[in-house]
Design a protein around this motif. Structure first.
Motif, PDB file in Angstrom:
ATOM      1  N   ALA A  12      -3.117   1.906 -15.627  1.00  0.00           N
ATOM      2  CA  ALA A  12      -2.169   1.893 -16.748  1.00  0.00           C
ATOM      3  C   ALA A  12      -2.921   1.577 -18.037  1.00  0.00           C
ATOM      4  O   ALA A  12      -3.416   0.463 -18.222  1.00  0.00           O
ATOM      5  CB  ALA A  12      -1.083   0.839 -16.487  1.00  0.00           C
ATOM      6  N   ASP A  14      -2.439   0.420 -20.857  1.00  0.00           N
ATOM      7  CA  ASP A  14      -1.475  -0.316 -21.677  1.00  0.00           C
ATOM      8  C   ASP A  14      -2.185  -1.030 -22.827  1.00  0.00           C
ATOM      9  O   ASP A  14      -2.244  -2.262 -22.861  1.00  0.00           O
ATOM     10  CB  ASP A  14      -0.689  -1.307 -20.800  1.00  0.00           C
ATOM     11  N   LYS A  36      -2.802   6.406 -16.869  1.00  0.00           N
ATOM     12  CA  LYS A  36      -1.391   6.538 -17.262  1.00  0.00           C
ATOM     13  C   LYS A  36      -1.221   6.207 -18.746  1.00  0.00           C
ATOM     14  O   LYS A  36      -1.564   5.122 -19.198  1.00  0.00           O
ATOM     15  CB  LYS A  36      -0.513   5.593 -16.427  1.00  0.00           C
ATOM     16  N   THR A 127      12.987  -0.463 -12.054  1.00  0.00           N
ATOM     17  CA  THR A 127      12.960  -1.734 -11.308  1.00  0.00           C
ATOM     18  C   THR A 127      13.418  -2.902 -12.184  1.00  0.00           C
ATOM     19  O   THR A 127      13.673  -3.983 -11.673  1.00  0.00           O
ATOM     20  CB  THR A 127      11.555  -2.020 -10.746  1.00  0.00           C
ATOM     21  N   PRO A 185       4.148   1.216  -9.056  1.00  0.00           N
ATOM     22  CA  PRO A 185       3.604   0.081  -9.809  1.00  0.00           C
ATOM     23  C   PRO A 185       4.013  -1.215  -9.081  1.00  0.00           C
ATOM     24  O   PRO A 185       4.536  -1.148  -7.971  1.00  0.00           O
ATOM     25  CB  PRO A 185       4.294   0.186 -11.170  1.00  0.00           C
ATOM     26  N   GLY A 186       3.771  -2.354  -9.716  1.00  0.00           N
ATOM     27  CA  GLY A 186       4.164  -3.614  -9.067  1.00  0.00           C
ATOM     28  C   GLY A 186       3.247  -3.938  -7.909  1.00  0.00           C
ATOM     29  O   GLY A 186       3.650  -4.545  -6.911  1.00  0.00           O
ATOM     30  N   ARG A 188      -0.203  -5.786  -6.542  1.00  0.00           N
ATOM     31  CA  ARG A 188      -1.109  -6.878  -6.868  1.00  0.00           C
ATOM     32  C   ARG A 188      -2.046  -7.160  -5.704  1.00  0.00           C
ATOM     33  O   ARG A 188      -1.610  -7.602  -4.647  1.00  0.00           O
ATOM     34  CB  ARG A 188      -0.316  -8.166  -7.179  1.00  0.00           C
ATOM     35  N   GLN A 197       5.108  -9.415 -12.903  1.00  0.00           N
ATOM     36  CA  GLN A 197       5.678  -8.601 -11.824  1.00  0.00           C
ATOM     37  C   GLN A 197       6.357  -9.526 -10.820  1.00  0.00           C
ATOM     38  O   GLN A 197       5.787 -10.528 -10.416  1.00  0.00           O
ATOM     39  CB  GLN A 197       4.580  -7.792 -11.125  1.00  0.00           C
ATOM     40  N   VAL A 215      -0.022   2.491  -9.308  1.00  0.00           N
ATOM     41  CA  VAL A 215      -0.267   2.274 -10.738  1.00  0.00           C
ATOM     42  C   VAL A 215      -0.675   0.820 -10.912  1.00  0.00           C
ATOM     43  O   VAL A 215       0.092  -0.086 -10.586  1.00  0.00           O
ATOM     44  CB  VAL A 215       1.007   2.539 -11.574  1.00  0.00           C
ATOM     45  N   ILE A 216      -1.876   0.597 -11.408  1.00  0.00           N
ATOM     46  CA  ILE A 216      -2.374  -0.775 -11.538  1.00  0.00           C
ATOM     47  C   ILE A 216      -2.996  -0.947 -12.919  1.00  0.00           C
ATOM     48  O   ILE A 216      -3.808  -0.132 -13.349  1.00  0.00           O
ATOM     49  CB  ILE A 216      -3.407  -1.082 -10.426  1.00  0.00           C
ATOM     50  N   GLY A 217      -2.585  -2.003 -13.619  1.00  0.00           N
ATOM     51  CA  GLY A 217      -3.134  -2.268 -14.945  1.00  0.00           C
ATOM     52  C   GLY A 217      -3.902  -3.572 -14.987  1.00  0.00           C
ATOM     53  O   GLY A 217      -5.113  -3.615 -14.795  1.00  0.00           O
ATOM     54  N   ARG A 218      -3.179  -4.665 -15.222  1.00  0.00           N
ATOM     55  CA  ARG A 218      -3.834  -5.952 -15.483  1.00  0.00           C
ATOM     56  C   ARG A 218      -4.736  -6.483 -14.369  1.00  0.00           C
ATOM     57  O   ARG A 218      -5.733  -7.145 -14.684  1.00  0.00           O
ATOM     58  CB  ARG A 218      -2.778  -6.991 -15.887  1.00  0.00           C
ATOM     59  N   PRO A 219      -4.452  -6.224 -13.091  1.00  0.00           N
ATOM     60  CA  PRO A 219      -5.408  -6.704 -12.084  1.00  0.00           C
ATOM     61  C   PRO A 219      -6.815  -6.140 -12.314  1.00  0.00           C
ATOM     62  O   PRO A 219      -7.800  -6.737 -11.898  1.00  0.00           O
ATOM     63  CB  PRO A 219      -4.812  -6.188 -10.767  1.00  0.00           C
TER      64      PRO A 219
HETATM   65  O1  C5P Z   1      -0.460  -4.467 -15.519  1.00  0.00           O
HETATM   66  P1  C5P Z   1       0.423  -3.920 -14.426  1.00  0.00           P
HETATM   67  O2  C5P Z   1      -0.339  -3.602 -13.166  1.00  0.00           O
HETATM   68  O3  C5P Z   1       1.619  -4.798 -14.169  1.00  0.00           O
HETATM   69  O4  C5P Z   1       0.941  -2.537 -15.024  1.00  0.00           O
HETATM   70  C1  C5P Z   1       1.912  -1.783 -14.345  1.00  0.00           C
HETATM   71  C2  C5P Z   1       2.249  -0.557 -15.142  1.00  0.00           C
HETATM   72  O5  C5P Z   1       3.304   0.123 -14.467  1.00  0.00           O
HETATM   73  C3  C5P Z   1       2.748  -0.825 -16.557  1.00  0.00           C
HETATM   74  O6  C5P Z   1       2.367   0.295 -17.357  1.00  0.00           O
HETATM   75  C4  C5P Z   1       4.245  -0.861 -16.392  1.00  0.00           C
HETATM   76  O7  C5P Z   1       4.939  -0.490 -17.550  1.00  0.00           O
HETATM   77  C5  C5P Z   1       4.455   0.184 -15.299  1.00  0.00           C
HETATM   78  N1  C5P Z   1       5.679   0.013 -14.538  1.00  0.00           N
HETATM   79  C6  C5P Z   1       5.994  -1.147 -13.867  1.00  0.00           C
HETATM   80  N2  C5P Z   1       7.150  -1.247 -13.151  1.00  0.00           N
HETATM   81  C7  C5P Z   1       7.973  -0.209 -13.121  1.00  0.00           C
HETATM   82  C8  C5P Z   1       7.671   0.971 -13.770  1.00  0.00           C
HETATM   83  C9  C5P Z   1       6.496   1.044 -14.483  1.00  0.00           C
HETATM   84  O8  C5P Z   1       5.226  -2.099 -13.877  1.00  0.00           O
HETATM   85  N3  C5P Z   1       9.049  -0.306 -12.406  1.00  0.00           N
END
Ligand code: C5P
Length: 243
Positions: A12, A14, A36, A127, A185-186, A188, A197, A215-219
């Motif tokens: 992600a 972000d 993403k 979610t 996403p979500g 960890r 989350q 989908v993984i961002g901050r980790p």
């Molecule tokens: O940093 P993190 O791993 O929490 O990022 C998750 C990404 O997925 C972010 O871009 C967030 O907006 C997206 N997302 C989410 N939960 C959802 C849909 C999208 O965390 N239900």
């Protein structure tokens, strides 16, 4: 489903700054298959930020969640395909005609332009929504029932899959069959913080529950060593795929 672990890891992007986005793509592109781009980055920089990723040989998930009249969504979806994104998404709540029209116009554009058709995903129920949110807009069905109903509608409308919580993956998999993409996403990994989350799963558990990509961002972005974090996630995905 012969995708590699790398193709199943979606980072992600972000961030609110073009240079930072480019930094992440250049740092992670050997470990992450897809980046993403969401509403913030796209609204600020537009198609240039998509081209920046594509020009570096990486794929884009354009996360703009289109929801409008069928013709408008179809035209926007064709523009996403023209930009060369690998994945785009819509809100399934826009309905079957909206998704069927978008699917048909994207197919037709890609056939004529000889380009690879992007993967088309639908968001079922966000979610962040719960039973009270649904009640507010006049939907009195349970959230889980709506998630499955909208996932089936996406499948029946020619869409390739959904974006969903890993907690919903198993029920969507059983309702929509093996070929359906479930992007979650979500997620960890055990080594990282939960952040904001609430209903998380590890990468291995999400894959075991039926997720096809994560989908993984901050980790990754907040890790002391982001490349090492991405590597650890990749090996967790690989192990889960081979077990
Ligand atoms: O940093 P993190 O791993 O929490 O990022 C998750 C990404 O997925 C972010 O871009 C967030 O907006 C997206 N997302 C989410 N939960 C959802 C849909 C999208 O965390 N239900």
């Amino acid at each position: 489903m012969n995708k590699s672990a790398k193709d199943r890891l979606i980072f992600a992007l972000d961030v609110d700054d073009f240079d930072q986005a480019r930094h992440w793509v250049e740092t992670l592109k050997d470990n992450v298959g897809v980046f993403k781009i969401g509403k913030q980055l796209f609204t600020r920089y537009g198609p240039d930020v998509v081209r920046m990723v594509v020009d570096r040989g990486a794929d884009v998930f354009l996360d703009l969640k289109y929801h409008d009249i069928p013709n408008t969504v179809a035209k926007a979806a064709v523009e996403a395909a023209r930009l060369g994104v690998r994945i785009f998404n819509v809100h399934a709540l826009g309905g079957g005609e909206m998704m069927r029209t978008a699917a048909a116009e994207v197919e037709s554009y890609c056939r004529t332009a000889h380009c690879q058709r992007p993967q088309m995903l639908a968001v079922t129920i966000l979610t962040s929504s719960d039973q009270a949110t649904l009640a507010e807009v006049g939907i009195d069905r349970p959230v889980a029932e709506m998630v499955v109903r909208l996932a089936r509608l996406a499948l029946d409308s020619g869409f390739d899959g959904v974006v969903a919580s890993p907690r919903e993956a198993a029920m969507i998999r059983s309702a929509c069959g093996d070929g359906f993409a479930i992007v979650t996403p979500g997620v960890r990994p055990a080594f990282s913080a939960q952040d904001d989350q609430k209903r998380i799963m590890t990468p291995a558990d999400a894959i075991a529950a039926g997720a096809t990509a994560l989908v993984i961002g901050r980790p990754i972005s907040a890790a002391a060593d982001p490349l090492d974090a991405a590597d650890q996630i990749l090996s967790e995905i690989s192990t889960a795929l081979s077990s």
